[in-house]
Design an enzyme around this catalytic site. Structure first.
Site, PDB file in Angstrom:
ATOM      1  N   SER A 117       6.818   2.891  -7.616  1.00 29.90           N
ATOM      2  CA  SER A 117       5.496   2.656  -8.204  1.00 29.90           C
ATOM      3  C   SER A 117       4.399   3.208  -7.292  1.00 29.90           C
ATOM      4  O   SER A 117       3.439   3.820  -7.766  1.00 29.90           O
ATOM      5  CB  SER A 117       5.272   1.173  -8.487  1.00 29.90           C
ATOM      6  OG  SER A 117       5.460   0.422  -7.323  1.00 29.90           O
ATOM      7  N   PRO A 130      14.481   5.968  -8.209  1.00 28.41           N
ATOM      8  CA  PRO A 130      14.821   4.889  -9.141  1.00 28.41           C
ATOM      9  C   PRO A 130      13.755   3.794  -9.156  1.00 28.41           C
ATOM     10  O   PRO A 130      13.183   3.470  -8.113  1.00 28.41           O
ATOM     11  CB  PRO A 130      16.158   4.354  -8.621  1.00 28.41           C
ATOM     12  CG  PRO A 130      16.482   5.097  -7.384  1.00 28.41           C
ATOM     13  CD  PRO A 130      15.494   6.199  -7.180  1.00 28.41           C
ATOM     14  N   ASP A 144       3.715   0.575   1.279  1.00 26.62           N
ATOM     15  CA  ASP A 144       4.269   1.598   0.382  1.00 26.62           C
ATOM     16  C   ASP A 144       3.265   2.694   0.070  1.00 26.62           C
ATOM     17  O   ASP A 144       3.581   3.879   0.089  1.00 26.62           O
ATOM     18  CB  ASP A 144       4.628   0.971  -0.975  1.00 26.62           C
ATOM     19  CG  ASP A 144       5.920   0.201  -0.932  1.00 26.62           C
ATOM     20  OD1 ASP A 144       6.264  -0.297   0.148  1.00 26.62           O
ATOM     21  OD2 ASP A 144       6.568   0.105  -1.987  1.00 26.62           O
ATOM     22  N   GLY A 204      10.046   2.542  -3.363  1.00 25.39           N
ATOM     23  CA  GLY A 204       8.606   2.799  -3.504  1.00 25.39           C
ATOM     24  C   GLY A 204       8.245   3.673  -4.692  1.00 25.39           C
ATOM     25  O   GLY A 204       7.310   4.484  -4.611  1.00 25.39           O
TER      26      GLY A 204
HETATM   27  O1  PMV Z   1      10.724  -3.004  -3.204  1.00 23.81           O
HETATM   28  P1  PMV Z   1       9.475  -2.336  -2.788  1.00 23.81           P
HETATM   29  O2  PMV Z   1       9.675  -0.889  -2.409  1.00 23.81           O
HETATM   30  O3  PMV Z   1       8.354  -2.510  -3.770  1.00 23.81           O
HETATM   31  O4  PMV Z   1       8.985  -3.032  -1.427  1.00 23.81           O
HETATM   32  C1  PMV Z   1       8.525  -4.367  -1.407  1.00 23.81           C
HETATM   33  C2  PMV Z   1       8.211  -4.744   0.008  1.00 23.81           C
HETATM   34  C3  PMV Z   1       7.686  -6.163   0.219  1.00 23.81           C
HETATM   35  O5  PMV Z   1       7.435  -6.292   1.612  1.00 23.81           O
HETATM   36  C4  PMV Z   1       8.712  -7.192  -0.192  1.00 23.81           C
HETATM   37  C5  PMV Z   1       6.394  -6.415  -0.544  1.00 23.81           C
HETATM   38  C6  PMV Z   1       5.239  -5.558  -0.045  1.00 23.81           C
HETATM   39  O6  PMV Z   1       4.366  -5.230  -0.876  1.00 23.81           O
HETATM   40  O7  PMV Z   1       5.167  -5.249   1.149  1.00 23.81           O
END
Ligand code: PMV
Length: 328
Positions: A120, A112, A164, A118
């Protein structure tokens, strides 16, 4: 056509704090984005995308996202999807030296969008891998992870850590602290995911934490405490102590909540998992909506989540040992 896939991930520990140099431990899961790439005769990009949040759309354009393609989905989703593909293709042109290469790109994903799994990063990793291979270049995993990180960094205006993209490229459980990214051993984790059907705005959530941290010393301390907790979590991973991992996940959720990035539906799903006697549960990713991850070897959490108002989907997730997969 060249086809690659890359996995999504959950954060066992450390999201948000990782932005300020604390360690984090994301873990790749067997939910993948598949990207097929075919070189074109001209230098245009044509993108067809399908995933859980979009009915499927096709866009043909020659330049950047501000061309405003004429399709019937929200501008923000188009901008997001196009921005990542644009950025990935820029990296491909840069690393191969083929500045005018054009591509037909097809994206299919079971992750999703914007829900903390993750999506993207998986699309960017698979797109860079497939498009470079389409041009006859095979990137080492570290270079692939780095190019994917640079894409996210640019598209997200500097609001991105390496977590990610590194996790999606290498698979398995990883530890990220600043520039230092490595794979770590992890026991077989009984991961259960609850999804509220929504998405959080990562940029706004990261800025919110930044503001709190600047405004209140105790918010800065909270971020540092997440770092301490992650170090403790790494030791629990080494010994395979699920009970301790669960306690630390509960603690991490509380700290994220204190930093203002949880939501009513995420809290409801976390509590449903706790009531079902999961070892522990927390939101994963940026928060604000999206997914939680729980540890439970029994069926109880998955069943409880299915009956939790606000939870749209609950599923078990296997650890993805393999990161990027070269399919064709
Ligand atoms: O929601 P996601 O899977 O894009 O994860 C974001 C994680 C953060 O720590 C909030 C930002 C990052 O790039 O690490």
């Amino acid at each position: 056509m060249t086809l690659s896939s890359a996995p999504g991930k959950v954060y066992l520990f450390g999201e948000h704090a990782v932005v300020y140099g604390e360690p984090a431990v994301p873990c790749a899961i067997e939910r993948r984005a598949r990207v097929g790439v075919q070189r074109r005769e001209d230098s245009k990009l044509r993108v067809h995308a399908e995933d859980l949040s979009l009915d499927g759309f096709t866009v043909e354009y020659s330049g950047r996202t501000d061309d405003h393609p004429d399709v019937d989905v929200s501008d923000s989703l188009i901008a997001a999807a196009m921005g990542y593909v644009d950025g990935a293709i820029d990296q491909v042109r840069d690393v191969t030296g083929e500045d005018d290469a054009g591509f037909d790109v097809t994206i299919e994903s079971d992750i999703p969008l914007g829900a903390g799994l993750g999506s993207s990063a998986a699309v960017v990793v698979a797109a860079i891998d497939a498009a470079t291979r389409e041009l006859g270049v095979r990137l080492e995993t570290d270079e692939l992870a780095d190019r994917a990180f640079r894409t996210e960094y640019e598209v997200q205006n500097g609001q991105a850590s390496r977590a990610d993209t590194f996790c999606s490229a290498t698979g398995g459980a990883v530890r990220v602290e600043g520039e230092d990214c490595r794979t770590i051993d992890a026991p077989d984790l009984p991961l259960v995911i609850g999804f509220d059907g929504g998405a959080g705005d990562t940029g706004a959530l990261v800025s919110g934490v930044r503001t709190l941290r600047e405004e209140y010393a105790f918010a800065a301390d909270t971020v540092e405490t997440v770092g301490d907790l992650v170090r403790q979590g790494e030791r629990a991973l080494e010994t395979g102590d699920l009970a301790e991992l669960g306690d630390l996940m509960n603690f991490n959720h509380g700290l994220l909540s204190a930093l203002g990035v949880s939501s009513r539906s995420l809290d409801a799903m976390v509590w449903a998992a706790r009531d079902a006697e999961a070892y522990g549960a927390k939101l994963t990713g940026a928060g604000g909506g999206g997914c939680i991850v729980a540890l439970d070897p029994t069926e109880a959490t998955e069943t409880a989540l299915k009956f939790t108002p606000g939870c749209e989907e609950a599923f078990r997730a296997e650890l993805a040992e393999e990161g990027v997969k070269r399919l064709e």
